[in-house]
Motif scaffolding. Structure first.
Motif, short mmCIF file in Angstrom:
data_model
loop_
_atom_site.label_atom_id
_atom_site.label_comp_id
_atom_site.label_asym_id
_atom_site.label_seq_id
_atom_site.Cartn_x
_atom_site.Cartn_y
_atom_site.Cartn_z
N ILE A 85 3.30 13.10 0.52
CA ILE A 85 3.50 11.84 1.25
C ILE A 85 2.17 11.29 1.74
N GLU A 86 1.33 12.17 2.28
CA GLU A 86 0.04 11.73 2.81
C GLU A 86 -0.85 11.16 1.70
N TYR A 87 -0.85 11.84 0.55
CA TYR A 87 -1.68 11.37 -0.56
C TYR A 87 -1.26 9.98 -1.01
N TYR A 88 0.02 9.80 -1.28
CA TYR A 88 0.49 8.51 -1.79
C TYR A 88 0.48 7.43 -0.70
N ASN A 89 0.60 7.84 0.55
CA ASN A 89 0.50 6.86 1.63
C ASN A 89 -0.91 6.28 1.67
N PRO A 140 3.52 7.36 -10.29
CA PRO A 140 4.80 6.79 -9.87
C PRO A 140 4.62 5.37 -9.35
N GLU A 141 5.64 4.56 -9.55
CA GLU A 141 5.61 3.20 -9.01
C GLU A 141 5.46 3.26 -7.49
N PHE A 142 6.22 4.14 -6.88
CA PHE A 142 6.10 4.43 -5.46
C PHE A 142 6.84 5.72 -5.14
N VAL A 143 6.68 6.18 -3.90
CA VAL A 143 7.40 7.35 -3.41
C VAL A 143 8.42 6.87 -2.39
N LEU A 144 9.69 7.14 -2.66
CA LEU A 144 10.76 6.77 -1.75
C LEU A 144 10.98 7.94 -0.79
N PHE A 145 10.66 7.72 0.47
CA PHE A 145 10.69 8.79 1.46
C PHE A 145 11.80 8.52 2.48
N LYS A 174 -2.63 5.64 -0.76
CA LYS A 174 -2.73 4.69 -1.87
C LYS A 174 -1.75 3.53 -1.71
N GLY A 175 -1.08 3.47 -0.56
CA GLY A 175 -0.14 2.39 -0.30
C GLY A 175 1.13 2.46 -1.12
N LYS A 176 1.52 3.67 -1.54
CA LYS A 176 2.66 3.80 -2.45
C LYS A 176 3.91 4.42 -1.80
N VAL A 177 3.87 4.68 -0.50
CA VAL A 177 5.04 5.28 0.15
C VAL A 177 5.94 4.17 0.71
#
Length: 216
Positions: A178-182, A131-136, A184-187
């Motif tokens: 959320i923790e995984y993508y965070n 994903p480009e990012f995760v929108l939380f 990687k700087g993607k959250v």
């Protein structure tokens, strides 16, 4: 029964990666966080296609297909639909769409932390993209509870226990993703406690760099 599941997994795993360049954004937020409202705004203003994993599973379940029968049985037995099956439905929906920008709502997450991580890995390996990012949409439990009760016209005694269970499920299923993508700087965390208009202003700041043209 097992052979049907195994066949579905094999088909999904062996399928080619999605055959066009796409932008994918995962969307996570608890019940009452306003996620649905904001997804509708993103679709309208930024031209994304909104794909709900739950809606796709329900549609396939009602389609009369062999896969649909398997999904129905798995859900009926209280088990988790194999992640590859959900990914395959998402992949098919993206390939059939004329669009190349997608909001993936309600995935990857499950009632087990391990399953949530497997869903994420399956998505990236089968479809071949991250994903480009995760929108939380970050919202306090107190605020989400208040919104749900207002939405349900104050039927507090009937719904409080169900609401709390939904909160627990959301926390357990979403946090590992959320923790995984965070890491990687993607959250991209949005303060969802604010009024709808203010929340969308923050959302626009996140999406604007990805879009050359915004439809107003």
């Amino acid at each position: 029964m097992g052979s049907v599941v195994d066949a579905a997994n094999k088909e999904a795993t062996e399928s080619a990666h999605i055959n066009k360049k796409v932008t994918v954004v995962f969307v996570l937020g608890g019940p009452g966080s306003g996620k649905g409202t904001q997804c509708a705004n993103i679709v309208k203003h930024f031209g994304y296609t909104h794909l709900s994993a739950g809606d796709l599973l329900r549609a396939e379940q009602n389609s009369g297909s062999e896969n649909g029968a398997m999904i129905k049985n798995v859900i009926k037995e209280g088990r988790i639909v194999p992640s590859e099956v959900t990914v395959k439905l998402l992949q098919r929906a993206m390939e059939q769409s004329a669009n190349d920008k997608f909001l993936i709502d309600g995935f990857p997450r499950n009632q087990e932390n391990r399953a949530a991580q497997e869903n994420r890995a399956a998505f990236e390996s089968v479809i071949g993209i991250e994903p480009e990012f995760v929108l939380f949409f970050d919202c306090s439990e107190e605020e989400m509870q208040k919104r749900i009760l207002n939405r349900n016209q104050g039927r507090e005694d009937d719904n409080m226990e169900t609401i709390r269970k939904r909160f627990r499920t959301y926390i357990e299923s979403s946090l590992p993703v959320i923790e995984y993508y965070n890491s990687k700087g993607k959250v991209r965390k949005i303060d969802a406690t604010k009024p709808v208009e203010e929340v969308f202003e923050a959302v626009k700041d996140v999406f604007a760099p990805l879009n050359d043209k915004v439809a107003y």
